[in-house]
Design a protein around this motif. Sequence first.
Motif, PDB file in Angstrom:
ATOM      1  N   GLU A  44      -6.900  -3.246 -17.044  1.00 12.87           N
ATOM      2  CA  GLU A  44      -6.943  -1.792 -16.994  1.00 12.87           C
ATOM      3  C   GLU A  44      -5.550  -1.230 -16.715  1.00 12.87           C
ATOM      4  O   GLU A  44      -4.704  -1.893 -16.106  1.00 12.87           O
ATOM      5  CB  GLU A  44      -7.917  -1.340 -15.895  1.00 12.87           C
ATOM      6  CG  GLU A  44      -9.361  -1.675 -16.188  1.00 12.87           C
ATOM      7  CD  GLU A  44     -10.304  -1.074 -15.160  1.00 12.87           C
ATOM      8  OE1 GLU A  44     -11.522  -1.197 -15.342  1.00 12.87           O
ATOM      9  OE2 GLU A  44      -9.818  -0.493 -14.170  1.00 12.87           O
ATOM     10  N   ARG A  45      -5.371  -0.014 -17.140  1.00 12.68           N
ATOM     11  CA  ARG A  45      -4.107   0.661 -16.869  1.00 12.68           C
ATOM     12  C   ARG A  45      -3.995   0.943 -15.368  1.00 12.68           C
ATOM     13  O   ARG A  45      -4.982   1.322 -14.728  1.00 12.68           O
ATOM     14  CB  ARG A  45      -4.034   1.957 -17.668  1.00 12.68           C
ATOM     15  CG  ARG A  45      -2.678   2.637 -17.649  1.00 12.68           C
ATOM     16  CD  ARG A  45      -2.616   3.722 -18.721  1.00 12.68           C
ATOM     17  NE  ARG A  45      -3.675   4.699 -18.561  1.00 12.68           N
ATOM     18  CZ  ARG A  45      -3.990   5.618 -19.472  1.00 12.68           C
ATOM     19  NH1 ARG A  45      -3.322   5.645 -20.617  1.00 12.68           N
ATOM     20  NH2 ARG A  45      -4.955   6.475 -19.241  1.00 12.68           N
ATOM     21  N   GLU A  46      -2.793   0.770 -14.840  1.00 12.67           N
ATOM     22  CA  GLU A  46      -2.586   0.971 -13.404  1.00 12.67           C
ATOM     23  C   GLU A  46      -1.343   1.815 -13.171  1.00 12.67           C
ATOM     24  O   GLU A  46      -0.422   1.852 -13.991  1.00 12.67           O
ATOM     25  CB  GLU A  46      -2.418  -0.383 -12.701  1.00 12.67           C
ATOM     26  CG  GLU A  46      -1.205  -1.180 -13.159  1.00 12.67           C
ATOM     27  CD  GLU A  46      -1.029  -2.484 -12.391  1.00 12.67           C
ATOM     28  OE1 GLU A  46      -1.844  -2.790 -11.518  1.00 12.67           O
ATOM     29  OE2 GLU A  46      -0.034  -3.181 -12.683  1.00 12.67           O
ATOM     30  N   GLY A  47      -1.318   2.446 -12.018  1.00 10.32           N
ATOM     31  CA  GLY A  47      -0.154   3.234 -11.659  1.00 10.32           C
ATOM     32  C   GLY A  47       0.997   2.370 -11.194  1.00 10.32           C
ATOM     33  O   GLY A  47       0.793   1.344 -10.551  1.00 10.32           O
ATOM     34  N   VAL A  48       2.198   2.786 -11.533  1.00 11.13           N
ATOM     35  CA  VAL A  48       3.406   2.077 -11.125  1.00 11.13           C
ATOM     36  C   VAL A  48       4.194   2.923 -10.126  1.00 11.13           C
ATOM     37  O   VAL A  48       4.506   2.472  -9.034  1.00 11.13           O
ATOM     38  CB  VAL A  48       4.287   1.746 -12.346  1.00 11.13           C
ATOM     39  CG1 VAL A  48       5.584   1.085 -11.904  1.00 11.13           C
ATOM     40  CG2 VAL A  48       3.532   0.879 -13.335  1.00 11.13           C
ATOM     41  N   ALA A  49       4.515   4.124 -10.511  1.00 10.48           N
ATOM     42  CA  ALA A  49       5.269   5.029  -9.637  1.00 10.48           C
ATOM     43  C   ALA A  49       5.113   6.448 -10.153  1.00 10.48           C
ATOM     44  O   ALA A  49       5.040   6.654 -11.362  1.00 10.48           O
ATOM     45  CB  ALA A  49       6.749   4.638  -9.593  1.00 10.48           C
ATOM     46  N   VAL A  50       5.060   7.401  -9.227  1.00  8.44           N
ATOM     47  CA  VAL A  50       4.973   8.806  -9.605  1.00  8.44           C
ATOM     48  C   VAL A  50       5.971   9.603  -8.783  1.00  8.44           C
ATOM     49  O   VAL A  50       6.342   9.214  -7.668  1.00  8.44           O
ATOM     50  CB  VAL A  50       3.543   9.376  -9.420  1.00  8.44           C
ATOM     51  CG1 VAL A  50       2.551   8.607 -10.272  1.00  8.44           C
ATOM     52  CG2 VAL A  50       3.131   9.370  -7.959  1.00  8.44           C
ATOM     53  N   MET A  51       6.404  10.720  -9.339  1.00  6.67           N
ATOM     54  CA  MET A  51       7.415  11.544  -8.681  1.00  6.67           C
ATOM     55  C   MET A  51       7.122  13.007  -8.936  1.00  6.67           C
ATOM     56  O   MET A  51       6.988  13.423 -10.090  1.00  6.67           O
ATOM     57  CB  MET A  51       8.806  11.186  -9.205  1.00  6.67           C
ATOM     58  CG  MET A  51       9.941  11.842  -8.472  1.00  6.67           C
ATOM     59  SD  MET A  51      11.512  11.089  -9.013  1.00  6.67           S
ATOM     60  CE  MET A  51      12.641  11.844  -7.854  1.00  6.67           C
ATOM     61  N   ASP A  52       7.029  13.765  -7.878  1.00 11.85           N
ATOM     62  CA  ASP A  52       6.737  15.182  -8.000  1.00 11.85           C
ATOM     63  C   ASP A  52       8.021  15.959  -8.269  1.00 11.85           C
ATOM     64  O   ASP A  52       9.137  15.407  -8.148  1.00 11.85           O
ATOM     65  CB  ASP A  52       6.057  15.692  -6.723  1.00 11.85           C
ATOM     66  CG  ASP A  52       5.129  16.849  -6.991  1.00 11.85           C
ATOM     67  OD1 ASP A  52       4.325  17.187  -6.109  1.00 11.85           O
ATOM     68  OD2 ASP A  52       5.211  17.429  -8.094  1.00 11.85           O
ATOM     69  N   ASP A  54       9.330  18.089  -6.512  1.00 14.84           N
ATOM     70  CA  ASP A  54      10.159  18.198  -5.301  1.00 14.84           C
ATOM     71  C   ASP A  54      10.725  16.854  -4.871  1.00 14.84           C
ATOM     72  O   ASP A  54      11.199  16.706  -3.753  1.00 14.84           O
ATOM     73  CB  ASP A  54       9.343  18.809  -4.161  1.00 14.84           C
ATOM     74  CG  ASP A  54       8.182  17.907  -3.742  1.00 14.84           C
ATOM     75  OD1 ASP A  54       7.455  18.292  -2.800  1.00 14.84           O
ATOM     76  OD2 ASP A  54       7.994  16.828  -4.324  1.00 14.84           O
ATOM     77  N   ASN A  55      10.630  15.861  -5.748  1.00  9.43           N
ATOM     78  CA  ASN A  55      11.181  14.523  -5.539  1.00  9.43           C
ATOM     79  C   ASN A  55      10.378  13.655  -4.574  1.00  9.43           C
ATOM     80  O   ASN A  55      10.862  12.604  -4.151  1.00  9.43           O
ATOM     81  CB  ASN A  55      12.648  14.573  -5.088  1.00  9.43           C
ATOM     82  CG  ASN A  55      13.548  15.152  -6.156  1.00  9.43           C
ATOM     83  OD1 ASN A  55      13.279  15.019  -7.341  1.00  9.43           O
ATOM     84  ND2 ASN A  55      14.602  15.826  -5.726  1.00  9.43           N
ATOM     85  N   THR A  56       9.173  14.061  -4.245  1.00  5.67           N
ATOM     86  CA  THR A  56       8.289  13.186  -3.483  1.00  5.67           C
ATOM     87  C   THR A  56       7.877  12.018  -4.377  1.00  5.67           C
ATOM     88  O   THR A  56       7.489  12.216  -5.516  1.00  5.67           O
ATOM     89  CB  THR A  56       7.028  13.945  -3.031  1.00  5.67           C
ATOM     90  OG1 THR A  56       7.418  15.071  -2.265  1.00  5.67           O
ATOM     91  CG2 THR A  56       6.126  13.037  -2.214  1.00  5.67           C
ATOM     92  N   ILE A  57       7.962  10.792  -3.851  1.00  7.13           N
ATOM     93  CA  ILE A  57       7.738   9.582  -4.646  1.00  7.13           C
ATOM     94  C   ILE A  57       6.644   8.726  -4.034  1.00  7.13           C
ATOM     95  O   ILE A  57       6.553   8.596  -2.809  1.00  7.13           O
ATOM     96  CB  ILE A  57       9.043   8.762  -4.735  1.00  7.13           C
ATOM     97  CG1 ILE A  57      10.094   9.510  -5.566  1.00  7.13           C
ATOM     98  CG2 ILE A  57       8.783   7.381  -5.343  1.00  7.13           C
ATOM     99  CD1 ILE A  57      11.465   8.855  -5.532  1.00  7.13           C
ATOM    100  N   THR A  58       5.857   8.133  -4.900  1.00  9.17           N
ATOM    101  CA  THR A  58       4.885   7.124  -4.490  1.00  9.17           C
ATOM    102  C   THR A  58       5.024   5.918  -5.412  1.00  9.17           C
ATOM    103  O   THR A  58       5.066   6.076  -6.631  1.00  9.17           O
ATOM    104  CB  THR A  58       3.446   7.652  -4.578  1.00  9.17           C
ATOM    105  OG1 THR A  58       3.312   8.819  -3.761  1.00  9.17           O
ATOM    106  CG2 THR A  58       2.452   6.602  -4.112  1.00  9.17           C
ATOM    107  N   TYR A  59       5.111   4.735  -4.824  1.00  9.32           N
ATOM    108  CA  TYR A  59       5.184   3.488  -5.586  1.00  9.32           C
ATOM    109  C   TYR A  59       3.923   2.662  -5.366  1.00  9.32           C
ATOM    110  O   TYR A  59       3.345   2.661  -4.278  1.00  9.32           O
ATOM    111  CB  TYR A  59       6.373   2.633  -5.135  1.00  9.32           C
ATOM    112  CG  TYR A  59       7.731   3.155  -5.505  1.00  9.32           C
ATOM    113  CD1 TYR A  59       8.545   3.738  -4.529  1.00  9.32           C
ATOM    114  CD2 TYR A  59       8.219   3.046  -6.793  1.00  9.32           C
ATOM    115  CE1 TYR A  59       9.816   4.209  -4.848  1.00  9.32           C
ATOM    116  CE2 TYR A  59       9.486   3.514  -7.122  1.00  9.32           C
ATOM    117  CZ  TYR A  59      10.273   4.088  -6.149  1.00  9.32           C
ATOM    118  OH  TYR A  59      11.532   4.551  -6.474  1.00  9.32           O
TER     119      TYR A  59
END
Length: 123
Positions: A44-52, A54-59
């Motif tokens: 399945e497709r999975e998340g790698v990293a996201v960035m808002d 305002d530069n808030t990041i989640t890995y």
Amino acid sequence: QAQLAESGGGSVPAGGSLKLSCTLSTSTSSQYCMGWFRQAPGKEREGVAVMDFDNTITYADSVKGRFTISRDNAKNTLYLQMNRLSSEETGKYFCAAHAHWGCDMRQGQYNYWGQGTQVTVSS
């Protein structure tokens, strides 16, 4: 409406690096959450990293310390620097975006998706 176009995929040996780019084309001035997702063969497709905006990041835990997400808002471009790649990370990498409140890896939030770029890591 928005369109996304990824580039930078390719083939590298295990331990190698690649940098992906994603350009957002839009006629609006909305502030977008943008992210990278990947899909390995048969998985399945999975998340790698996201960035808002305002530069808030989640890995994703699996890429912390090896991947770096960044963006140039003036160019509407999102980047993903991937280091120390492993063969298990072979797959298609997708860029996605949305202009809703909140920015995380829940894929249902994203209403704009690119066609994907192939990353192949040989062991």
